[in-house]
Design a protein around this motif. Structure first.
Motif, PDB file in Angstrom:
ATOM      1  N   UNK A 211       0.528  -1.168  -0.170  1.00 48.00           N
ATOM      2  CA  UNK A 211       0.106  -0.174   0.067  1.00 48.00           C
ATOM      3  C   UNK A 211       0.928   1.036   0.472  1.00 48.00           C
ATOM      4  N   UNK A 212       1.861   1.233   0.172  1.00 49.82           N
ATOM      5  CA  UNK A 212       3.150   2.421   0.739  1.00 49.82           C
ATOM      6  C   UNK A 212       3.049   2.920  -1.439  1.00 49.82           C
ATOM      7  N   UNK A 213       3.805   3.893  -0.741  1.00 51.57           N
ATOM      8  CA  UNK A 213       4.261   4.455  -2.318  1.00 51.57           C
ATOM      9  C   UNK A 213       5.323   4.385  -3.003  1.00 51.57           C
ATOM     10  N   UNK A 214       5.582   3.856  -4.458  1.00 46.63           N
ATOM     11  CA  UNK A 214       7.192   3.697  -5.386  1.00 46.63           C
ATOM     12  C   UNK A 214       6.569   5.229  -6.248  1.00 46.63           C
ATOM     13  N   UNK A 215       7.627   6.149  -6.148  1.00 46.14           N
ATOM     14  CA  UNK A 215       7.741   7.285  -6.343  1.00 46.14           C
ATOM     15  C   UNK A 215       8.957   7.441  -7.391  1.00 46.14           C
ATOM     16  N   UNK A 216       8.609   8.174  -8.149  1.00 47.80           N
ATOM     17  CA  UNK A 216       9.862   8.820  -9.217  1.00 47.80           C
ATOM     18  C   UNK A 216      10.786   9.801  -9.077  1.00 47.80           C
ATOM     19  N   UNK A 217      11.847  10.360  -9.587  1.00 46.81           N
ATOM     20  CA  UNK A 217      12.759  11.733  -9.549  1.00 46.81           C
ATOM     21  C   UNK A 217      12.120  12.544  -9.368  1.00 46.81           C
ATOM     22  N   UNK A 218      11.092  13.263 -10.424  1.00 50.43           N
ATOM     23  CA  UNK A 218      10.558  14.329  -9.855  1.00 50.43           C
ATOM     24  C   UNK A 218       9.294  14.156  -8.510  1.00 50.43           C
ATOM     25  N   UNK A 223       3.083   4.327  -8.645  1.00 51.39           N
ATOM     26  CA  UNK A 223       2.685   2.890  -8.567  1.00 51.39           C
ATOM     27  C   UNK A 223       2.286   2.200  -6.774  1.00 51.39           C
ATOM     28  N   UNK A 224       2.074   1.843  -6.682  1.00 49.27           N
ATOM     29  CA  UNK A 224       1.217   1.330  -5.176  1.00 49.27           C
ATOM     30  C   UNK A 224       1.902  -0.087  -5.263  1.00 49.27           C
ATOM     31  N   UNK A 225       3.192  -0.530  -4.056  1.00 49.62           N
ATOM     32  CA  UNK A 225       3.415  -1.447  -3.666  1.00 49.62           C
ATOM     33  C   UNK A 225       2.508  -2.109  -3.132  1.00 49.62           C
ATOM     34  N   UNK A 226       3.289  -3.465  -3.723  1.00 50.04           N
ATOM     35  CA  UNK A 226       1.873  -4.548  -3.182  1.00 50.04           C
ATOM     36  C   UNK A 226       2.408  -6.390  -3.392  1.00 50.04           C
TER      37      UNK A 226
END
Length: 452
Positions: A211-218, A223-226
Motif C-alpha cells: 500500500x506504500x508509494x513507489x515514486x520517481x525522482x520528480x 505505483x502502489x507497492x503491493x
C-alpha cells in the motif's frame, strides 16, 4: 600466537576503521556543489505516505474444520473466529477530501482501521470502496489538519532503468525509505485470478510496505507497492507495484460508483509465443493473441476477429495478453478505447466501447460494516425486481446475524427505492438514523434493521 580467526577479525576491524576514517575525511561539497542526496525529494513526498494498522476477527476453516464446529443454543452451527491485527501502508490521494489509497489485502476483513500520519497524528479510517481483483482499496479520514498528496505520473511513460524510491512501513518499524530502479514492466503471473500488470523494482520492499508509494525522482507517484517475491516475506530485490494509471482508473470508479464497474472487451486469448508467431507468419514477437471473440461483445462490434494480435492500446504498446487484460480491467464500462492489431500481416486501427460486466461483485463491507460477510451485485431482473442481489453470505458473519440470506434482493433503504449498488451506497452514505433494508425474498417483502 594469534589464531586465524583472531587475525581475520582484526583484519576486518582494521578495514572498518579505515573505512570510517576515510568517510570522515570526505568533503561536504565538491567544487562548491553539495553532494547529491535524495533527502530533498524524501522531505517533499514522505508526508503523503501513511502507516495503516487494522484489527478484526475472521473465521478460519483450516484451523476449525467442520468436525470441530460449535453449536449455539438454537442448534445452529458456529465457526469460531480468530482475532487478528495487521500492518500496512497507504498513500494520500486527495489531501482536501482525506482520501487514501492502499491495498485490498491490507484492510481485508478489518473491523477497525487506524491511519497514522508521518507527524504521528492518528485517525480512524472509513472504507470508501475496494476491489479484490486489482488489490486496491480507497479509505477516507476526516481531519482539519493540512495533508500532503503526491501528484500522479503517467505510468505508461516508465522505462526500465528509471530510478525510484519506495516508502512504506516495513515490519511495523515506521516510515522507511529505500531506493532502486525499475527492473521490469508488465509483470504478471503471481495470481492468475487477479489483474496484474506490475512494475518490478529492486528497491527494498518488505512485509508492511504493501500500500506504500513507489515514486520517481520528480516526486511523482508511479505505483502502489503491493507484493514481493522472497522467502518468509523478506526482500531479495524483487518487488512489485501497481502502476499509477491503473490505480487512478480504479479509484475514479470507486469515487463515482462506490465500486469498480469493470469494462469488458469480450475476448479470450493468450500470449504470443514464438511458435504462434511462426505459425501465423507474424514478424511481431510481442502482443496479445486472440483465440475467441464473444458474440454481441464490444470486440465483435468493433471488428476484432480470432487470430488477430493486439499490439497497442490507446497508443501504448501491448507486450502480452496479461498486460492487455489488466489495462482493460482497470477501465470502466462505456469507455472508448483505440486498438492497433495485426491481421494477415496488415496493421489495422480499430475503436471499441467497453461493455459492463454482468458479473461485477462487491464485498458488502465496503458499503456498510453491518453487511460484512455478504457479497453483492446488481440484478439483471426486469425493472420491477431491479435491485442489489446478495450472491453470498459468509457463515457466522455480521450480515448473517442481521438476517441477510443468499438470494435476497435489496430493493430499498427505509422507504426509498434503490435499483443498483450505486444507489444503495449513496443512500447509506447519507447516514439515516434508522437503516432498514427492504428485501425481496422469494415472493415476500420484508425489512431487516441494521445498526448505524
Amino acid at each position: 600466537m594469534v589464531s586465524k580467526f583472531s587475525a581475520s577479525v582484526f583484519f576486518t576491524c582494521s578495514l572498518i576503521m579505515l573505512s570510517i576514517n576515510s568517510y570522515a575525511a570526505l568533503p561536504l561539497a565538491v567544487a562548491g556543489k553539495a553532494l547529491p542526496s535524495l533527502a530533498p525529494l524524501v522531505d517533499k513526498v514522505s508526508p503523503a505516505v501513511v502507516n495503516i494498522s487494522v484489527s478484526g476477527s475472521q473465521s478460519n476453516q483450516q484451523i476449525f474444520p467442520d468436525l470441530f464446529q460449535f453449536f449455539d443454543k438454537d442448534g445452529q452451527a458456529e465457526t469460531p473466529k480468530q482475532p487478528f491485527i495487521g500492518l500496512g501502508s497507504g498513500v494520500i490521494f486527495d489531501s482536501k477530501q482525506g482520501y487514501i489509497i492502499t491495498n485490498f489485502h491490507v484492510i481485508e476483513n478489518a473491523e477497525e482501521i487506524k491511519v497514522t500520519l508521518k507527524s504521528g497524528h492518528q485517525f480512524d479510517a472509513q472504507v470508501i470502496g475496494q476491489d479484490m481483483h486489482s488489490d486496491i482499496a480507497l479509505l477516507q479520514i476526516k481531519t482539519s489538519k493540512k495533508l500532503t498528496q503526491i501528484p500522479l505520473a503517467n505510468s505508461n511513460n516508465l522505462r526500465v532503468g528509471d530510478f525510484v524510491i519506495a516508502i512504506g512501513n516495513p515490519f511495523g518499524l515506521g516510515q522507511t525509505v529505500t531506493s532502486g530502479i525499475i527492473s521490469a514492466l508488465g509483470r504478471s503471473g503471481l495470481n492468475l485470478e487477479n489483474l496484474e500488470n506490475f512494475i518490478q523494482t529492486d528497491a527494498a520492499i518488505n512485509s508492511g510496505n504493501s500500500g506504500g508509494a513507489l515514486v520517481n525522482l520528480n516526486g511523482e507517484l508511479i505505483g502502489i507497492n503491493t507484493a514481493i517475491l522472497g522467502p518468509n516475506g523478506g526482500n531479495i530485490g524483487i518487488g512489485f507495484a501497481i502502476p499509477a494509471n491503473m490505480v487512478n482508473n480504479l479509484v475514479q470508479q470507486l469515487l463515482q460508483y462506490g465500486e469498480v464497474r469493470r469494462g469488458i472487451l469480450g475476448i479470450k486469448g493468450g500470449e504470443l509465443t514464438p511458435e504462434l508467431a511462426k505459425t501465423f507468419d507474424l514478424e511481431s514477437q510481442h502482443g496479445a493473441f486472440i483465440y475467441q471473440v464473444s458474440p454481441y461483445s464490444a470486440a465483435e462490434e468493433s471488428g476484432i476477429k480470432a487470430g488477430d494480435v493486439i499490439v497497442s492500446l490507446n497508443g501504448y504498446t501491448i507486450k502480452s495478453f496479461a498486460e492487455l487484460r489488466a489495462k482493460i480491467g482497470s477501465l470502466s464500462a462505456g469507455k472508448q478505447i483505440s486498438l492497433t492489431l495485426i491481421r494477415d500481416g496488415e496493421t489495422l486501427n480499430l475503436t471499441a466501447v467497453l461493455k459492463e460486466s454482468s458479473s461485477s461483485k462487491v464485498q458488502a463491507q465496503a458499503i456498510h460494516p453491518s453487511l460484512s460477510g455478504a457479497v453483492l451485485t446488481n440484478t439483471i431482473s426486469p425493472d420491477e425486481n431491479k435491485g442489489v442481489v446478495v450472491t453470498e453470505v459468509e457463515r457466522d458473519s455480521t450480515a448473517e446475524r442481521y438476517g441477510l440470506q443468499q438470494g435476497d434482493i435489496i430493493i430499498g433503504i427505509n422507504r426509498t427505492r434503490i435499483r443498483n449498488l450505486k444507489e444503495l451506497s449513496d443512500l447509506i452514505k447519507t447516514s439515516p438514523e434508522i437503516l432498514a433494508l427492504n428485501v425481496l425474498r422469494d415472493t415476500r417483502r420484508l425489512y431487516l434493521i441494521l445498526n448505524q
